[in-house]
Design an enzyme around this catalytic site. Structure first.
Site, PDB file in Angstrom:
ATOM      1  N   GLN B  19       0.811  -1.221   0.000  1.00 60.75           N
ATOM      2  CA  GLN B  19       0.000   0.000   0.000  1.00 60.75           C
ATOM      3  C   GLN B  19       0.840   1.265   0.000  1.00 60.75           C
ATOM      4  O   GLN B  19       0.305   2.356  -0.223  1.00 60.75           O
ATOM      5  CB  GLN B  19      -0.953  -0.006   1.202  1.00 60.75           C
ATOM      6  CG  GLN B  19      -0.257   0.103   2.544  1.00 60.75           C
ATOM      7  CD  GLN B  19      -1.211  -0.099   3.720  1.00 60.75           C
ATOM      8  OE1 GLN B  19      -1.795  -1.157   3.877  1.00 60.75           O
ATOM      9  NE2 GLN B  19      -1.375   0.923   4.543  1.00 60.75           N
ATOM     10  N   CYS B  25      -5.288   0.353   3.587  1.00 62.52           N
ATOM     11  CA  CYS B  25      -5.434  -1.067   3.911  1.00 62.52           C
ATOM     12  C   CYS B  25      -6.853  -1.566   3.643  1.00 62.52           C
ATOM     13  O   CYS B  25      -7.056  -2.697   3.207  1.00 62.52           O
ATOM     14  CB  CYS B  25      -5.062  -1.306   5.361  1.00 62.52           C
ATOM     15  SG  CYS B  25      -6.008  -0.296   6.507  1.00 62.52           S
ATOM     16  N   HIS B 161      -6.482  -1.462  11.504  1.00 63.74           N
ATOM     17  CA  HIS B 161      -5.855  -1.967  10.281  1.00 63.74           C
ATOM     18  C   HIS B 161      -6.719  -3.066   9.657  1.00 63.74           C
ATOM     19  O   HIS B 161      -7.137  -3.997  10.354  1.00 63.74           O
ATOM     20  CB  HIS B 161      -4.468  -2.511  10.627  1.00 63.74           C
ATOM     21  CG  HIS B 161      -3.649  -2.866   9.435  1.00 63.74           C
ATOM     22  ND1 HIS B 161      -3.521  -2.044   8.328  1.00 63.74           N
ATOM     23  CD2 HIS B 161      -2.902  -3.971   9.155  1.00 63.74           C
ATOM     24  CE1 HIS B 161      -2.735  -2.617   7.442  1.00 63.74           C
ATOM     25  NE2 HIS B 161      -2.350  -3.791   7.918  1.00 63.74           N
TER      26      HIS B 161
END
Lengths: 229, 214
Positions: B19, B25, B161
């Site tokens: 990323q 994410c 995340h």
């Protein structure tokens, strides 16, 4: 500065210091704290106390310092009421042959109950780990590991000052990784990664996603569990 | 559920992506899930575009973060996902240049999955990789092995995340989830993270979801 206290029994290599001896590491910590700030916006050191552990050519200072932020002078950005802000900071400064390196920096306002983040949590979990003596060649080893990191991950820094700052972040992170390792109950290994020269705040800001905990998102229907399909 | 499962061995998972310096994410987690769903329903593994989501999902916030539930909705509204080759990843926000004619993959719906890890394992083994979100505590320094931080340090309520569950199993009697991350192959175990399974470690069970492809 407050009057020096009697030395406490804190292991053969740790002793509480009188203020004059703390001034050099405290000034260095303050300099790091004020890094990048314009004159007139820098915090000032009001009081400091702490202790030192000596090993080989190095000394590790654990400082508790009170800093005072200057009053806000820009009426377009000041928050009311305009007042001086007092901060209580914990610093760990490594001094090797007169060269200083900031290993840890935790600051929080004096009047709040919770003063800081996970580092404080670690400290409460790991009182013993903090008292362990440093290896004699701590900073030499750290410099060598950092050099390897820079090569492995192709890091370039604009200035020598930036490189020194990144090395101190790296060293701080190695201590953090060691603490995370000690608190892991699985089989994971923690250590140098490509993110090792980033502060925790930089890492969170750049790579993580705070919206996941802040926003509810669109409601989805619940899937049938496979057993009931 | 079967005692172990790994969708990587069955060809349902694309290579680990990166990323870059961008909090995207959520997009990688969702494309990973859709890649798996499309593979299982259509038999073709396509690497799909995260940049399309970054640019065209106007509910989410690109590199500042996003939510899988919104991303599924955006994919439906837009009319599908282009491939990685057609709409390549840049790692920063651009003007949306989605071309419906280039869309190769479509979804019909999305679902929220159980918070029971046994049921999640059963669902994964039968239906494919799962989009989840976790507390990333310690991941900055993770190298290998099964991560199992103390619960107070990795609270399920501090999720930050999004990743992809691609399998599960046991290593020397320690149960784990195999998690595809989006930080490149030079992080973790060739880009993968292994997390303890069975105790809701780091909130792995809190925000599980999947696209539905009919």
């Amino acid at each position: 500065a407050p009057a020096p206290k009697k030395p406490r029994a804190a292991g053969p290599q740790a002793r509480e210091l009188a203020s004059p001896e703390l001034l050099a590491p405290a000034r260095f910590a303050l300099e790091m704290y004020n890094r990048g700030r314009a004159a007139g916006t820098r915090a000032a050191l009001r009081a400091v106390r702490g202790r030192v552990r000596r090993a080989g050519r190095g000394s590790l200072y654990s400082l508790k310092a009170t800093l005072v932020e200057p009053p806000c002078n820009d009426p377009t950005v000041c928050q009311l009421p305009i007042s001086k802000k007092t901060l209580l900071c914990s610093f760990e400064v490594l001094d090797e042959l007169g060269k200083h390196m900031l290993l840890r920096r935790d600051c929080g306002p004096v009047d709040t109950k919770v003063t800081d983040d996970t580092n404080e949590t670690f400290s409460s979990f790991l009182p013993l780990l903090n008292k362990d003596p440093l290896p004699q060649d701590f900073s030499v080893k750290m410099a060598s590991i950092f050099k390897e990191f820079v090569t492995t991950y192709n890091r370039t820094y604009d200035t020598k000052e930036e490189a020194r700052w990144r090395m101190s972040v790296f060293a701080n992170n190695m201590v953090r990784a060691q603490k995370i390792q000690a608190l892991d109950t699985g089989t994971a290994r923690y250590g140098v990664t490509k993110f090792s020269d980033l502060t925790e705040e930089e890492f969170r800001t750049i790579y993580l996603n705070p919206l996941l905990q802040e926003e509810p998102g669109r409601k989805m229907r619940l899937a049938k569990s496979v057993s009931s399909l | 559920p079967p005692p172990e499962w790994d969708w990587r061995k069955k060809g349902a998972v694309t290579k680990v992506k990166d990323q870059g310096m961008c909090g995207s994410c959520w997009a990688f987690s969702v494309t990973g899930n859709v890649e798996g769903q499309w593979f299982l329903k259509q038999g073709t593994l396509l690497s799909l575009s995260e940049q399309e989501l970054l640019d065209c999902d106007k509910v989410d916030k690109g590199c500042m973060g996003g939510l899988p539930s919104n991303a599924y909705s955006a994919i439906k509204t837009l009319g599908g996902l282009e491939t990685e080759d057609d709409y390549s990843y840049r790692g920063h926000l651009q003007t949306c240049s989605f071309n419906a004619e280039k869309a190769r993959v479509y979804i019909n719906d999305s679902v929220e999955l159980s918070q029971n890890e046994q049921k999640l394992a059963a669902w994964l083994a039968e239906k494919g990789p799962i989009s989840v979100a976790i507390n990333a505590f310690g991941m900055q320094f993770y190298r290998h092995g099964i991560s199992h931080p103390l619960r107070p340090l990795c609270s399920p309520w501090l999720i930050d995340h999004a990743v992809l569950l691609v399998g599960y199993g046991n290593r020397s009697a320690t149960p784990f989830w195999a998690i595809k991350n989006s930080w490149g192959t030079d992080w973790g175990e060739e880009g993968y993270y292994y997390l303890y399974r069975g105790s809701g470690a780091c909130g792995v069970n809190i925000m599980a979801s999947s696209a539905v492809v009919n």
